[in-house]
Design an enzyme around this catalytic site. Structure first.
Site, short mmCIF file in Angstrom:
data_model
loop_
_atom_site.label_atom_id
_atom_site.label_comp_id
_atom_site.label_asym_id
_atom_site.label_seq_id
_atom_site.Cartn_x
_atom_site.Cartn_y
_atom_site.Cartn_z
N LYS A 92 1.20 -1.00 -0.31
CA LYS A 92 0.10 0.36 -0.11
C LYS A 92 0.61 1.12 -0.37
CE LYS A 92 -2.26 -0.49 3.54
NZ LYS A 92 -1.36 -1.80 4.17
N ARG A 118 -9.40 1.48 8.78
CA ARG A 118 -8.83 0.09 9.50
C ARG A 118 -10.13 -0.45 9.62
NH1 ARG A 118 -3.07 1.07 8.92
NH2 ARG A 118 -2.47 -0.95 9.33
N ARG A 155 11.43 -5.55 4.32
CA ARG A 155 11.45 -4.54 3.81
C ARG A 155 12.40 -3.66 5.30
NH1 ARG A 155 5.27 -1.86 4.93
NH2 ARG A 155 5.56 -2.30 6.88
N ARG A 179 11.53 -1.15 10.74
CA ARG A 179 10.17 -0.61 11.74
C ARG A 179 10.25 -2.11 12.61
NH1 ARG A 179 5.22 0.56 8.18
NH2 ARG A 179 4.06 -0.51 10.42
N ARG A 210 -0.19 -8.39 13.70
CA ARG A 210 -0.93 -7.70 12.87
C ARG A 210 -1.45 -8.05 11.78
NH1 ARG A 210 4.14 -5.12 10.17
NH2 ARG A 210 2.96 -3.06 9.15
P1 AMP Z 1 1.32 1.09 9.37
O1 AMP Z 1 2.55 1.60 9.23
O2 AMP Z 1 0.15 1.03 8.40
O3 AMP Z 1 1.12 -0.53 9.38
O4 AMP Z 1 0.63 1.09 10.97
C1 AMP Z 1 1.55 1.05 11.62
C2 AMP Z 1 0.92 0.77 13.21
O5 AMP Z 1 0.22 1.77 13.30
C3 AMP Z 1 -0.45 -0.37 12.97
O6 AMP Z 1 -0.23 -1.32 12.94
C4 AMP Z 1 -1.41 0.10 14.11
O7 AMP Z 1 -0.89 0.07 15.78
C5 AMP Z 1 -1.59 1.63 13.67
N1 AMP Z 1 -2.51 2.87 13.02
C6 AMP Z 1 -2.37 3.04 11.72
N2 AMP Z 1 -3.54 2.62 10.89
C7 AMP Z 1 -4.37 2.79 11.99
C8 AMP Z 1 -5.52 3.15 12.00
N3 AMP Z 1 -6.16 3.29 10.43
N4 AMP Z 1 -6.08 2.15 12.82
C9 AMP Z 1 -5.79 1.99 14.08
N5 AMP Z 1 -4.49 2.49 14.07
C10 AMP Z 1 -3.41 2.36 12.70
#
Ligand code: AMP
Length: 209
Positions: free
Chosen positions: A17, A89, A123, A156, A167
């Site tokens: 994404k 999400r 990554r 990360r 996740r």
């Molecule tokens: P990502 O980089 O999109 O994988 O997001 C990393 C982390 O941020 C996720 O595992 C969640 O803990 C938090 N996070 C990001 N976007 C959301 C969302 N829309 N709702 C809730 N938690 C989020």
């Protein structure tokens, strides 16, 4: 290519994404909004929001809807277009988004779980500009250094194996149901996310056409 200006990218963590949203935003002249990037920056700066959200992120859990919706509303209100990556999400977030700025097109990036785990483990991200690399499929020219800005490439914290599994479970239980939410509204387009960055980008463009 498309007249849609309010676009959402859905898909498991690691489906691509962020990479595809960066490319699409540049091509369509739209702002790319990644809730994960925004939250990581808040944590890094030690803001109140960062302190409230860090423990959820470290565990691989979702941050509470109210915090995320308020954060997004502030950024997209009054914008005439955007590419959302990592939001919504949950169904509650998708419903809130419909109130703030109804989405016009949703792309779901489909990738098998083994491939997700393989990609996430490889990554790396530039700690300065956020550009995303993959040590196997799109490595930097110089090991550990960003091609774009010379910044340091890091892994990360939540791309470690135990957190990846958590996740992925959260994704299956809470985010995958969103496909139905958007399918029922006729907005969903499925895209095969296997292959090179360029191949996937071409499929996304076709799905938006
Ligand atoms: P990502 O980089 O999109 O994988 O997001 C990393 C982390 O941020 C996720 O595992 C969640 O803990 C938090 N996070 C990001 N976007 C959301 C969302 N829309 N709702 C809730 N938690 C989020």
């Amino acid at each position: 290519m498309t007249s849609a200006r309010r676009i959402v990218l859905l898909g498991a963590p690691g489906a691509g994404k962020g990479t595809q949203a960066q490319l699409l935003a540049a091509k369509l002249g739209l702002v790319h909004i990644s809730t994960g990037d925004i939250l990581r920056e808040e944590v890094r700066r030690g803001t109140e929001l960062g302190n409230q959200t860090k423990e959820y992120m470290d565990r691989g859990d979702l941050v509470p809807d109210e915090l995320i919706v308020a954060m997004i509303a502030e950024r997209i209100r009054d914008r005439d277009g955007f590419i959302l990556d990592g939001f919504p999400r949950t169904t509650a977030q998708a419903e809130a988004l419909e109130e703030i700025a109804p989405v016009e097109r949703v792309i779901n990036l489909q990738l098998p779980e083994e491939e997700v785990v393989r990609r996430l483990s490889a990554r790396r991200v530039c700690e300065d500009c956020g550009k995303i690399y993959n040590l196997i499929t799109s490595p930097p020219q110089r090991e550990g250094v960003c091609d774009e800005c010379g910044g340091r490439l890091i892994q990360r914290d939540d791309d470690k194996p135990e957190v990846i599994r958590r996740r992925f479970r959260v994704y299956t239980e809470e985010t995958a149901p969103l496909k139905d939410f958007y399918r029922q509204r006729g907005l969903l387009r499925e895209v095969d996310a296997t292959g090179t960055v360029e191949e996937v980008f071409n499929r996304i463009e076709a799905a938006l056409a």
